[in-house]
Design an enzyme around this catalytic site. Structure first.
Site, PDB file in Angstrom:
ATOM      1  N   TYR A   1     -61.069  32.535 -17.217  1.00 17.76           N
ATOM      2  CA  TYR A   1     -62.159  33.391 -16.746  1.00 17.76           C
ATOM      3  C   TYR A   1     -61.874  34.855 -17.055  1.00 17.76           C
ATOM      4  O   TYR A   1     -61.392  35.181 -18.131  1.00 17.76           O
ATOM      5  CB  TYR A   1     -62.430  33.150 -15.250  1.00 17.76           C
ATOM      6  CG  TYR A   1     -62.607  31.692 -14.936  1.00 17.76           C
ATOM      7  CD1 TYR A   1     -63.590  30.964 -15.578  1.00 17.76           C
ATOM      8  CD2 TYR A   1     -61.783  31.029 -14.039  1.00 17.76           C
ATOM      9  CE1 TYR A   1     -63.764  29.615 -15.316  1.00 17.76           C
ATOM     10  CE2 TYR A   1     -61.951  29.686 -13.765  1.00 17.76           C
ATOM     11  CZ  TYR A   1     -62.942  28.993 -14.410  1.00 17.76           C
ATOM     12  OH  TYR A   1     -63.102  27.668 -14.158  1.00 17.76           O
TER      13      TYR A   1
ATOM     14  N   TYR B   1     -71.415  16.929 -13.620  1.00 21.70           N
ATOM     15  CA  TYR B   1     -70.403  17.995 -13.753  1.00 21.70           C
ATOM     16  C   TYR B   1     -69.406  17.936 -12.583  1.00 21.70           C
ATOM     17  O   TYR B   1     -68.194  17.970 -12.782  1.00 21.70           O
ATOM     18  CB  TYR B   1     -71.144  19.343 -13.816  1.00 21.70           C
ATOM     19  CG  TYR B   1     -70.286  20.561 -13.590  1.00 21.70           C
ATOM     20  CD1 TYR B   1     -69.482  21.070 -14.604  1.00 21.70           C
ATOM     21  CD2 TYR B   1     -70.283  21.215 -12.349  1.00 21.70           C
ATOM     22  CE1 TYR B   1     -68.690  22.193 -14.385  1.00 21.70           C
ATOM     23  CE2 TYR B   1     -69.502  22.337 -12.133  1.00 21.70           C
ATOM     24  CZ  TYR B   1     -68.708  22.818 -13.145  1.00 21.70           C
ATOM     25  OH  TYR B   1     -67.919  23.926 -12.933  1.00 21.70           O
TER      26      TYR B   1
ATOM     27  N   VAL C   1     -59.589  25.285 -10.287  1.00 25.59           N
ATOM     28  CA  VAL C   1     -59.400  25.778  -8.912  1.00 25.59           C
ATOM     29  C   VAL C   1     -58.624  24.802  -8.030  1.00 25.59           C
ATOM     30  O   VAL C   1     -58.278  25.138  -6.899  1.00 25.59           O
ATOM     31  CB  VAL C   1     -60.715  26.172  -8.196  1.00 25.59           C
ATOM     32  CG1 VAL C   1     -61.328  27.421  -8.787  1.00 25.59           C
ATOM     33  CG2 VAL C   1     -61.697  25.041  -8.163  1.00 25.59           C
TER      34      VAL C   1
ATOM     35  N   SER D   1     -61.733  22.548 -13.258  1.00 23.93           N
ATOM     36  CA  SER D   1     -62.199  23.085 -14.543  1.00 23.93           C
ATOM     37  C   SER D   1     -61.372  22.677 -15.745  1.00 23.93           C
ATOM     38  O   SER D   1     -61.778  22.937 -16.874  1.00 23.93           O
ATOM     39  CB  SER D   1     -62.265  24.605 -14.476  1.00 23.93           C
ATOM     40  OG  SER D   1     -63.394  24.964 -13.746  1.00 23.93           O
TER      41      SER D   1
ATOM     42  N   LYS E   1     -63.209  20.714 -18.215  1.00 29.16           N
ATOM     43  CA  LYS E   1     -64.107  21.366 -19.192  1.00 29.16           C
ATOM     44  C   LYS E   1     -63.536  21.303 -20.608  1.00 29.16           C
ATOM     45  O   LYS E   1     -64.280  21.376 -21.589  1.00 29.16           O
ATOM     46  CB  LYS E   1     -64.356  22.821 -18.777  1.00 29.16           C
ATOM     47  CG  LYS E   1     -65.079  22.949 -17.428  1.00 29.16           C
ATOM     48  CD  LYS E   1     -65.126  24.398 -16.966  1.00 29.16           C
ATOM     49  CE  LYS E   1     -65.798  24.529 -15.599  1.00 29.16           C
ATOM     50  NZ  LYS E   1     -65.734  25.900 -15.073  1.00 29.16           N
TER      51      LYS E   1
HETATM   52  N1  GLU Z   1     -65.956  22.559  -9.770  1.00 26.99           N
HETATM   53  C1  GLU Z   1     -65.607  23.957  -9.731  1.00 26.99           C
HETATM   54  C2  GLU Z   1     -66.883  24.777  -9.679  1.00 26.99           C
HETATM   55  O1  GLU Z   1     -67.789  24.454 -10.348  1.00 26.99           O
HETATM   56  C3  GLU Z   1     -64.789  24.288 -10.927  1.00 26.99           C
HETATM   57  C4  GLU Z   1     -64.295  25.720 -10.932  1.00 26.99           C
HETATM   58  C5  GLU Z   1     -62.883  25.841 -11.439  1.00 26.99           C
HETATM   59  O2  GLU Z   1     -62.097  24.901 -11.434  1.00 26.99           O
HETATM   60  O3  GLU Z   1     -62.521  26.960 -11.845  1.00 26.99           O
HETATM   61  O4  GLU Z   1     -67.012  25.730  -8.972  1.00 26.99           O
END
Ligand code: GLU
Length: 307
Positions: free
Chosen positions: A243, A191, A261, A63, A66
Site C-alpha cells: 500500500y 473477494y 492484514v 491481501s 491478491k
Molecule cells: N480483506 C481485507 C479488506 O478487504 C484485506 C486487506 C488487507 O489484507 O490488507 O479490507
C-alpha cells in the site's frame, strides 16, 4: 549459508517488538487474534524449508490472496486486464475511495482493495459464476502450495461481509463507472472468501516459488504463467505490495513482497527462494510490524536482495 541460525537470530532480535503492533480490528473475527505470535519460513527450490516460531499455525492470508487472483487474471486476460485495472502505486491507504472517484472507477493496481475486487470480478466473468471462480482460486492456491487441506474460514468472511461497508462502496463506485461486470454482492462476497483463506508460513513460502522461478514451479515443473507475466507480478509486488508503505518496504527490505492484514507477508528472492513471515501486530499502514522488521533483518544478514 546457515539459514537456520540466521532465522534464529532474527527471532531473538524481533522478540522485544512483538508488543508494539496492533491487530486489525476492523474485521471483528481478526481482532481476537493474539498479537504476540511470530513465525518465519523460507523454502528453497529443492523444497528444503527452514522455519522458526509457530510455522504450523494457520492465519488469515487476507491481501496475500491478491497475488494469486492477479496471477490467474493475468493468465486468462493477458495485457487486456490493464484496461480495467492499472499497475501504478497508489500512494493511498488500501481502502481509499477518493482516488477511485477521481480516476473514474479504474483502480490504480490489483493490490489495493478496489483493484483486487475488480480482478475478482474479471475471474467471475471468466469462470462463469462466483462459486466456480472461488473454487478455482482455492484449487490454484492448493496446487502452488502443494497442500490439499487448505480452506477458507467462513466465520472470517462472514464477519468481513457484515462490516464490509467500505469494500462494498468501492465495488458500487466501480459499478457506477461500468467497470464491474457482475453483481456487487457476488463479487465482494467472493473477494472476502479468498481473503479468508487460512495458511501458515510453510505453505505460503512454498506457494511463492513459481514467482521466484519465472512462472514455473521448480519442484513439480508445472508452468503456471509466462516468464514475462511473472516478472510483471514481481514488479507490482515491489511497487504496490505494501500500500502506501510500498516505497519503505522496497527501501528497507529490497524484495518483491505482499502483505495482508492478518499479519502475513510473502516475499520472493528470484532464482533462490520463497519467504513468508507472520506476526499479527500491524503498523500504522496495516502491514505486519514485526514481519517487516524480520524481512529487513533477513536481507541485511544474508546480503540477498534484488538490488
Ligand atoms: N480483506 C481485507 C479488506 O478487504 C484485506 C486487506 C488487507 O489484507 O490488507 O479490507
Amino acid at each position: 549459508m546457515d539459514y537456520q541460525s540466521i532465522l534464529a537470530e532474527i527471532e531473538q532480535e524481533v522478540f522485544p517488538l512483538l508488543e508494539r503492533g496492533k491487530v486489525a480490528n476492523y474485521i471483528p473475527a481478526l481482532a481476537e487474534v493474539n498479537p504476540k505470535q511470530f513465525a518465519m519460513t523460507i523454502t528453497l527450490f529443492d523444497g528444503t524449508q527452514y522455519s522458526v516460531g509457530q510455522a504450523d499455525a494457520l492465519f488469515s492470508i487476507q491481501s496475500i490472496s491478491k497475488v494469486f487472483t492477479f496471477t490467474l487474471a493475468l493468465k486468462f486476460y493477458g495485457t487486456e486486464l490493464y484496461k480495467r485495472v492499472g499497475h501504478e502505486p497508489s500512494g493511498n491507504p488500501f481502502n481509499s475511495l477518493v482516488q477511485l472517484e477521481y480516476e473514474k472507477g479504474k483502480p490504480r493496481n490489483p493490490f489495493i482493495n478496489a483493484g483486487a475486487i475488480n480482478v475478482t470480478d474479471a475471474l467471475i466473468s471468466h469462470y462463469g459464476s462466483a462459486q466456480v471462480a472461488y473454487k478455482e482460486v482455492l484449487e490454484f492456491i492448493r496446487a502452488i502450495s502443494d497442500e490439499k487441506s487448505i480452506t477458507s474460514n467462513d466465520v472470517v468472511s462472514a464477519s468481513e461481509m457484515e462490516h464490509g461497508f467500505r469494500n462494498l462502496a468501492l465495488a458500487n463506485l466501480m459499478k457506477s463507472f461500468n467497470n464491474l461486470d457482475n453483481r456487487v454482492a457476488d463479487v465482494v462476497g467472493t473477494y472476502f472468501k479468498h481473503c479468508a483463506v487460512e495458511m501458515n508460513t510453510k505453505t505460503l513460502s512454498r506457494a511463492m516459488l513459481y514467482l521466484a522461478n519465472d512462472g514455473v514451479d521448480p519442484i513439480s515443473g508445472q508452468i503456471y504463467i509466462t516468464a514475462s507475466q511473472s516478472k510483471r507480478i514481481n514488479a507490482v509486488m515491489l511497487t504496490c505490495g505494501h500500500y502506501d508503505a510500498s516505497g519503505d518496504f522496497a527501501f528497507n527490505v529490497g524484495l518483491p513482497g505482499k502483505s495482508g492484514v492478518g499479519g502475513g507477508i510473502v516475499a520472493v528472492i528470484p532464482e533462490k527462494m520463497g519467504i513468508c513471515v507472520w506476526s499479527p501486530g500491524l503498523n500504522e499502514n496495516g502491514n505486519s510490524l514485526v514481519g517487516t522488521k524480520a524481512l529487513e533483518l533477513f536481507t541485511t544478514k544474508t546480503g540477498l536482495s534484488i538490488f
